[in-house]
Write an enzyme that holds these catalytic residues in place. Structure first.
Site, short mmCIF file in Angstrom:
data_model
loop_
_atom_site.label_atom_id
_atom_site.label_comp_id
_atom_site.label_asym_id
_atom_site.label_seq_id
_atom_site.Cartn_x
_atom_site.Cartn_y
_atom_site.Cartn_z
N PHE A 78 0.88 -0.93 -0.08
CA PHE A 78 0.03 0.16 0.10
C PHE A 78 0.86 1.40 0.13
CE2 PHE A 78 -2.97 -3.02 2.29
CZ PHE A 78 -3.65 -3.13 1.11
N ASP A 129 -0.61 -6.74 8.11
CA ASP A 129 -1.72 -7.96 7.60
C ASP A 129 -1.82 -8.88 8.39
OD1 ASP A 129 0.69 -9.48 7.36
OD2 ASP A 129 1.09 -8.69 5.23
N HIS A 140 3.91 -0.74 12.69
CA HIS A 140 2.64 0.14 12.00
C HIS A 140 1.46 -0.34 12.62
CE1 HIS A 140 5.78 1.05 8.67
NE2 HIS A 140 6.23 1.82 9.68
N CYS A 180 -10.20 5.08 24.86
CA CYS A 180 -10.26 4.17 26.04
C CYS A 180 -9.30 2.97 25.73
CB CYS A 180 -11.74 3.67 26.53
SG CYS A 180 -12.65 2.54 25.44
N SER A 203 11.92 -5.57 2.94
CA SER A 203 11.93 -4.13 3.13
C SER A 203 13.07 -3.35 2.38
CB SER A 203 11.96 -4.10 4.81
OG SER A 203 12.20 -2.70 4.93
N SER A 204 12.48 -2.10 1.99
CA SER A 204 13.54 -1.33 1.18
C SER A 204 14.49 -0.81 2.15
CB SER A 204 12.81 -0.57 0.50
OG SER A 204 11.82 0.51 1.21
ZN LIG Z 1 -13.87 3.77 24.20
#
Ligand SMILES: [Zn+2]
Length: 255
Positions: A41, A110, A127, A138, A201-202
């Site tokens: 993405f 994912d 991430h 909360c 990973s780059s």
């Molecule tokens: Zn909440």
């Protein structure tokens, strides 16, 4: 630094490193999940980057923006719903079963490392995770399967049933701080590993660029497995530029 560009030779060299390792740390990026049908993405040129990413501040500030964020979220999900762990995920799960893997630090959202059988406490998701949502006030976890039908019926962004706070996908948005606890855990794993394998990973954005260098500085052996060159290649022990699934499978399946 040794650079290998065929899967077969890369797998033999990686298998050799694995045989001598007791505390492997895997660092994974989008490249490990592409064979599972999960789009990258965030890569430049990705259709998902045509829309400018929604910054965290904007999400907090406007119900309209929250609606748009959720609309995009469910559209993206439709593109990798049903994705299953690939050969790379399964290879890491094998290393876990053999007791050689201290953990996986991932940039991916994912959830496929967890699905491969590696326990949650061994996985650091830098991430966040796109397979569920949390209340921003909360912290209560919310399931996408509960949110989606209501969102589609009403068009309103979800709010927490407990505190009425805004509910957001459990990913780290642009402009949202990297979770401190995850960072601390990642750093502890980097300090503890004897082999650091960066996969798919780059290694350009932080902390992805920094962690392998830190591992190398503390004496770990550094392996980079990626389709393209990375800025960290020069300080690594072994660079394999070949298909990730091919290499990891051949390097971990008993002969
Ligand atoms: Zn909440």
């Amino acid at each position: 630094m040794t650079v290998i560009t065929t899967a077969q030779e890369g797998a033999s060299a990686l298998a050799e490193v694995i045989r001598g390792a007791e505390r492997i740390l895997a660092f994974t990026g989008a490249g490990i999940s592409t064979e599972c049908g999960v789009p990258d993405f965030r890569s430049p040129g990705s259709p998902w980057m045509v829309n400018k990413p929604i910054p965290y501040e904007a999400f907090l500030a406007s119900a309209e923006v929250r609606r748009e964020a959720w609309r995009r979220k469910f559209t993206m999900d439709d593109h990798y719903r049903g994705a299953r762990p690939g050969r790379g995920h399964r290879a890491l799960a094998r290393l876990h079963e053999e007791g050689r893997l201290i953990g996986v630090v991932t940039q991916n959202i994912d959830g496929l490392h967890l699905a491969s059988g590696i326990p949650a406490e061994r996985i650091v998701e830098l991430h966040g995770n796109g397979t569920y949502a949390t209340c921003l006030d909360c912290g209560l976890r919310h399931e996408l399967a509960d949110i989606r039908p209501v969102f589609e019926a009403t068009g309103a962004a979800p709010v927490c049933q407990d505190c009425r706070g805004p509910v957001k996908s459990a990913t780290v948005s642009f402009g949202q701080a990297m979770p401190e606890q995850a960072m601390r855990k990642a750093l502890a794993m980097v300090a503890a590993c004897d082999v650091f394998i960066a996969i798919g990973s780059s290694l350009v954005v932080q902390p992805a660029a920094r962690l392998p260098v830190m591992a190398r500085q503390t004496g770990a052996e550094l392996v980079i497995l990626n389709g393209e060159p990375t800025p960290v290649d020069a300080v690594s022990n072994l660079v394999v530029r070949a298909d990730i699934g091919d290499v990891l499978e051949a390097a971990t399946v008993p002969q």
